[in-house]
Design a protein around this motif. Structure first.
Motif, PDB file in Angstrom:
ATOM      1  N   GLU A   1       0.820  -1.209   0.000  1.00 53.79           N
ATOM      2  CA  GLU A   1       0.000   0.000   0.000  1.00 53.79           C
ATOM      3  C   GLU A   1       0.856   1.261   0.000  1.00 53.79           C
ATOM      4  N   THR A   2       2.034   1.219   0.625  1.00 52.99           N
ATOM      5  CA  THR A   2       2.901   2.398   0.658  1.00 52.99           C
ATOM      6  C   THR A   2       3.370   2.767  -0.745  1.00 52.99           C
ATOM      7  N   LEU A   3       3.788   1.765  -1.505  1.00 54.08           N
ATOM      8  CA  LEU A   3       4.246   2.014  -2.871  1.00 54.08           C
ATOM      9  C   LEU A   3       3.097   2.502  -3.744  1.00 54.08           C
ATOM     10  N   LEU A   4       1.916   1.909  -3.586  1.00 56.80           N
ATOM     11  CA  LEU A   4       0.761   2.306  -4.383  1.00 56.80           C
ATOM     12  C   LEU A   4       0.389   3.767  -4.109  1.00 56.80           C
ATOM     13  N   ILE A   5       0.347   4.136  -2.835  1.00 58.34           N
ATOM     14  CA  ILE A   5       0.019   5.519  -2.483  1.00 58.34           C
ATOM     15  C   ILE A   5       1.076   6.468  -3.021  1.00 58.34           C
ATOM     16  N   ARG A   6       2.321   6.048  -2.936  1.00 60.03           N
ATOM     17  CA  ARG A   6       3.411   6.897  -3.407  1.00 60.03           C
ATOM     18  C   ARG A   6       3.326   7.119  -4.910  1.00 60.03           C
ATOM     19  N   GLN A   7       3.004   6.068  -5.657  1.00 62.67           N
ATOM     20  CA  GLN A   7       2.864   6.202  -7.108  1.00 62.67           C
ATOM     21  C   GLN A   7       1.762   7.191  -7.448  1.00 62.67           C
ATOM     22  N   ALA A   8       0.636   7.072  -6.749  1.00 62.21           N
ATOM     23  CA  ALA A   8      -0.469   7.992  -7.011  1.00 62.21           C
ATOM     24  C   ALA A   8      -0.100   9.420  -6.611  1.00 62.21           C
ATOM     25  N   THR A   9       0.642   9.560  -5.522  1.00 61.23           N
ATOM     26  CA  THR A   9       1.059  10.896  -5.062  1.00 61.23           C
ATOM     27  C   THR A   9       1.950  11.583  -6.095  1.00 61.23           C
ATOM     28  N   LEU A  10       2.896  10.831  -6.645  1.00 61.96           N
ATOM     29  CA  LEU A  10       3.789  11.416  -7.652  1.00 61.96           C
ATOM     30  C   LEU A  10       3.036  11.735  -8.937  1.00 61.96           C
ATOM     31  N   ALA A  11       2.106  10.856  -9.312  1.00 58.41           N
ATOM     32  CA  ALA A  11       1.297  11.138 -10.504  1.00 58.41           C
ATOM     33  C   ALA A  11       0.471  12.399 -10.287  1.00 58.41           C
ATOM     34  N   LEU A  12      -0.087  12.552  -9.080  1.00 56.13           N
ATOM     35  CA  LEU A  12      -0.852  13.755  -8.769  1.00 56.13           C
ATOM     36  C   LEU A  12       0.037  14.995  -8.819  1.00 56.13           C
ATOM     37  N   ALA A  13       1.260  14.880  -8.327  1.00 51.13           N
ATOM     38  CA  ALA A  13       2.186  16.016  -8.357  1.00 51.13           C
ATOM     39  C   ALA A  13       2.452  16.451  -9.795  1.00 51.13           C
ATOM     40  N   GLU A  14       2.596  15.476 -10.708  1.00 49.05           N
ATOM     41  CA  GLU A  14       2.801  15.816 -12.125  1.00 49.05           C
ATOM     42  C   GLU A  14       1.571  16.502 -12.694  1.00 49.05           C
ATOM     43  N   ALA A  15       0.392  16.002 -12.330  1.00 46.86           N
ATOM     44  CA  ALA A  15      -0.841  16.626 -12.809  1.00 46.86           C
ATOM     45  C   ALA A  15      -0.982  18.039 -12.245  1.00 46.86           C
ATOM     46  N   MET A  16      -0.590  18.226 -10.999  1.00 52.11           N
ATOM     47  CA  MET A  16      -0.651  19.554 -10.376  1.00 52.11           C
ATOM     48  C   MET A  16       0.255  20.545 -11.101  1.00 52.11           C
ATOM     49  N   ALA A  17       1.377  20.052 -11.585  1.00 51.07           N
ATOM     50  CA  ALA A  17       2.336  20.933 -12.264  1.00 51.07           C
ATOM     51  C   ALA A  17       1.900  21.267 -13.679  1.00 51.07           C
ATOM     52  N   SER A  18       0.910  20.551 -14.179  1.00 49.34           N
ATOM     53  CA  SER A  18       0.464  20.756 -15.559  1.00 49.34           C
ATOM     54  C   SER A  18      -0.640  21.804 -15.619  1.00 49.34           C
ATOM     55  N   ASP A  19      -0.607  22.621 -16.666  1.00 51.22           N
ATOM     56  CA  ASP A  19      -1.660  23.611 -16.856  1.00 51.22           C
ATOM     57  C   ASP A  19      -2.835  23.058 -17.644  1.00 51.22           C
ATOM     58  N   ALA A  20      -2.609  21.992 -18.403  1.00 55.81           N
ATOM     59  CA  ALA A  20      -3.636  21.518 -19.320  1.00 55.81           C
ATOM     60  C   ALA A  20      -4.201  20.151 -18.969  1.00 55.81           C
ATOM     61  N   LEU A  21      -3.371  19.236 -18.421  1.00 52.69           N
ATOM     62  CA  LEU A  21      -3.810  17.861 -18.206  1.00 52.69           C
ATOM     63  C   LEU A  21      -4.221  17.650 -16.753  1.00 52.69           C
ATOM     64  N   PRO A  22      -5.530  17.429 -16.505  1.00 51.16           N
ATOM     65  CA  PRO A  22      -5.978  17.267 -15.119  1.00 51.16           C
ATOM     66  C   PRO A  22      -5.737  15.883 -14.553  1.00 51.16           C
ATOM     67  N   LEU A  23      -5.331  14.927 -15.410  1.00 48.16           N
ATOM     68  CA  LEU A  23      -5.215  13.538 -14.988  1.00 48.16           C
ATOM     69  C   LEU A  23      -3.883  12.955 -15.439  1.00 48.16           C
ATOM     70  N   LYS A  24      -3.211  12.246 -14.529  1.00 50.50           N
ATOM     71  CA  LYS A  24      -1.941  11.608 -14.856  1.00 50.50           C
ATOM     72  C   LYS A  24      -1.943  10.173 -14.358  1.00 50.50           C
ATOM     73  N   ILE A  25      -1.627   9.231 -15.258  1.00 50.55           N
ATOM     74  CA  ILE A  25      -1.485   7.829 -14.896  1.00 50.55           C
ATOM     75  C   ILE A  25      -0.036   7.591 -14.484  1.00 50.55           C
ATOM     76  N   SER A  26       0.178   6.956 -13.348  1.00 51.07           N
ATOM     77  CA  SER A  26       1.529   6.759 -12.825  1.00 51.07           C
ATOM     78  C   SER A  26       2.357   5.858 -13.736  1.00 51.07           C
ATOM     79  N   ALA A  27       3.595   6.309 -13.978  1.00 48.03           N
ATOM     80  CA  ALA A  27       4.567   5.479 -14.700  1.00 48.03           C
ATOM     81  C   ALA A  27       5.854   5.377 -13.902  1.00 48.03           C
TER      82      ALA A  27
END
Length: 631
Positions: free
Chosen positions: A343-369
């Motif tokens: 669960e720690t890794l899963l939450i972390r992946q989603a957190t980083l994906a959210l951070a990328e989406a937050m930094a974007s002006d156009a894309l509200p959704l980011k799938i973790s890679a």
């Protein structure tokens, strides 16, 4: 309304159209009264009846035809909604009045603590408390050290402007939620006894602000399923403009928005069973929806992406609070648990994906890679950042700003740098990204400003003509003490307001542009100058130009990169320069790297530039040598 009822219950069975119309009428009537609207319907008799009730204006829904439906608990939830979510002082007063004879309650005057009251039921049920001697502190005296700390924290939230809060404590083995309210003149308390019928959650597994499961309960839920090999998809939602909302409208409004989002998430996920879907508030302004796809693995990524887009559209529509329509800028990060994920890794992946989406002006959704290696690195950076402040690893670099026509040095922009002991120098983008995830943005911004002012204040007298440009965020500007804090920082360092320029990143979202204009205008009257930074990268540029008191417009480096070769780029940049001049703004071009670019900018009337053609960002010591030689 005349009866002062707190709940309207509407039975839509066999009368769906009339029931929906009644909900609409009551919702319109309820703009300021704070009632709850509980809709009862047969979920199997009509598709999407819950959604229809929600869009009509209902605050609660119960599928009364479901054998597990519990009307009494639905009413209890509706009462809590009125008390904690929707009610202001008037609704809270009504509720307290209705419960005076039956509830375990107390209250005291904020102006005179001797004017206190304890309900007869509370006195009767707590004979161990000497309420005659200790009417306001009797219960507090029986609490543990940890519980007393919770009480002090809750009272602090009330003093900070929250209208209501709550704490958890234990009495004789009974688990209690102690609801606290500030009605303006008095502080009220009411005790709610908790029946622990959810062994997985535990009684501490609820977030007391939103009523959703909290981060700890969410981790337990995910861990239990991942340990049995289940396939989980995690959606993490965040508000890009939450800090701005909190600073502009106050903590009470921010809390209200969190509650409303929680209610909407529950409504939108109501069709999923509790065993297959989790809704939780993790921390701050982050919510999660976790889906168990054990029985539906086909097209997992696509299904989760579509579902996330649906929730973004429905849950994060503007919210009206106290007659103010507050827009929400939501982003989402999505992660799917792999075979070896915990669960720690899963939450972390989603957190980083959210951070990328937050930094974007156009894309509200980011799938973790993100790989596990990258995740561990990001975790380490966040852990290192707080120590970096203590060790002095956070520094500034200065990039010269030069006059186009004469080549004269006119000032410098202060840029944040992190001198990491193992990874070397990390740029501002990485630093601010890590700070945002670690919740240290306010501390970082303040630290950079102090460093910049202190550095510039020590420039020799021969460089007293140079200006200093610092970057300010939308969160900085939204702070009610922004003007005071900025002037205090300048004065404490011994620098001059008249030589200071504040650069507002154009891609940042300013929620309350009227307040921002007033604060920036006040600083401008005190001698500071205002620049709009990275112009051409965001969507709100023109409204900023129209409404904010500006002196400079900075063209983003992406627009100047190909200006010497591309006719289209030349036309765009020329148009921006002409528009700026028509608004009496001077223009600074960023990212100038070649003589050809500089020549084109000169032809088009650009006044200032910065870029590697003359110098990239350099240390404070190197800048001083560079400036003295230029001078």
């Amino acid at each position: 309304m005349s009866s002062n009822a707190l709940i309207a219950m509407i039975d839509l069975r066999d009368a769906v159209d009339d029931g929906l119309a009644a909900i609409v009428d009551l919702a319109n009537l309820d703009e300021n009264s704070g009632i709850a609207i509980l809709a009862l319907a047969d979920g199997g008799a009509q598709d999407d009846i819950a959604a229809k009730c929600y869009h009509a204006g209902a605050t609660h829904f119960l599928d009364i035809a479901n054998p597990q439906a519990n009307l009494e608990q639905a009413i209890n939830f509706a009462y809590r909604y009125v008390e904690n979510v929707h009610g202001g002082a008037e609704a809270t007063h009504d509720l307290n009045r209705l419960l005076t004879q039956v509830g375990e309650q107390w209250s005291f005057s904020k102006g005179d603590i001797s004017k206190n009251w304890v309900s007869e039921k509370l006195k009767s049920n707590m004979p161990e408390v000497d309420f005659d001697t200790y009417p306001t502190t009797g219960i507090y005296r029986l609490l543990s050290v940890e519980e007393r700390a919770r009480v002090r924290g809750a009272m602090g939230r009330l003093r900070s402007g929250a209208a209501q809060t709550a704490i958890a404590h234990v009495r004789n083995g009974d688990k209690i939620i102690h609801h606290l309210h500030d009605s303006g003149e008095r502080i009220h308390g009411r005790l709610e006894y908790i029946v622990d019928n959810d062994a997985e959650l535990g009684w501490t597994g609820r977030d007391l602000l939103s009523g959703l499961r909290n981060g700890s309960a969410a981790r337990n839920w995910m861990r239990c399923r991942l340990e049995t090999g289940r396939s989980l998809g995690l959606i993490m939602f965040g508000l890009k403009n939450f800090a701005t909302i909190n600073a502009a409208y106050g903590r009470a409004i921010g809390d209200e928005i969190m509650r409303r989002i929680g209610q909407r998430l529950i409504t939108e996920t109501i069709d999923h069973s509790a065993d297959d879907c989790l809704v939780a508030r993790m921390d701050g302004q982050n919510f999660v929806v976790v889906m168990d796809f054990e029985h539906d693995r086909e097209g997992l990524v696509q299904n989760l992406e579509r579902y996330t887009e649906k929730l973004l559209g429905r849950v994060f529509e503007p919210i009206s609070v106290e007659a103010r329509e507050i827009g929400l800028v939501a982003r989402a990060g999505v992660a799917i648990a792999g075979d070896s994920a915990d669960e720690t890794l899963l939450i972390r992946q989603a957190t980083l994906a959210l951070a990328e989406a937050m930094a974007s002006d156009a894309l509200p959704l980011k799938i973790s890679a993100s790989s596990e290696k990258n995740i561990l690195l990001e975790q380490q950076l966040e852990a290192d950042l707080l120590h970096a402040f203590e060790r002095g690893d956070i520094t500034i670099a200065l990039q010269p700003q030069i006059k186009v026509d004469t080549g004269q040095l006119t000032g410098a922009e202060a840029l944040a740098r992190w001198n990491h002991p193992e990874l070397g120098f990390l740029g501002a983008a990485t630093l601010f990204s890590v700070a945002e995830r670690a919740g240290l943005m306010e501390l970082l911004s303040s630290h950079i400003h102090k460093l910049a002012f202190k550095t510039a204040a020590h420039w020799p007298e021969s460089l007293s003509f140079l200006r200093l440009s610092i970057n300010v965020t939308a969160g900085d500007i939204a702070n009610a003490d922004f003007v005071k804090a900025m002037m205090l920082g300048i004065e404490d360092a011994g620098f001059e307001a008249a030589r200071t320029t504040l650069e507002i990143t154009e891609s940042e979202l300013i929620g309350d542009i009227t307040s921002a204009a007033q604060r920036l205008g006040a600083l401008r009257e005190l001698g500071l100058r205002i620049a709009i930074d990275d112009f051409g990268t965001g969507y709100s540029s023109l409204s900023y130009l129209k409404n904010l008191p500006l002196d400079y417009l900075k063209i983003d480096s992406g627009l100047t990169a190909d200006i010497s070769g591309s006719t289209k780029d030349q036309v765009v940049v020329k148009s921006i320069i002409e528009m700026a001049h028509s608004l009496d703004l001077s223009v600074i071009a960023e990212g100038v790297e070649t003589e050809a670019q500089l020549a084109t900018l000169a032809e088009q009337g650009c006044e200032y530039f910065q870029g590697f053609l003359r110098s990239g960002p350099i240390s404070a010591e190197e800048f001083e040598i560079y400036a003295l030689r230029s001078n």
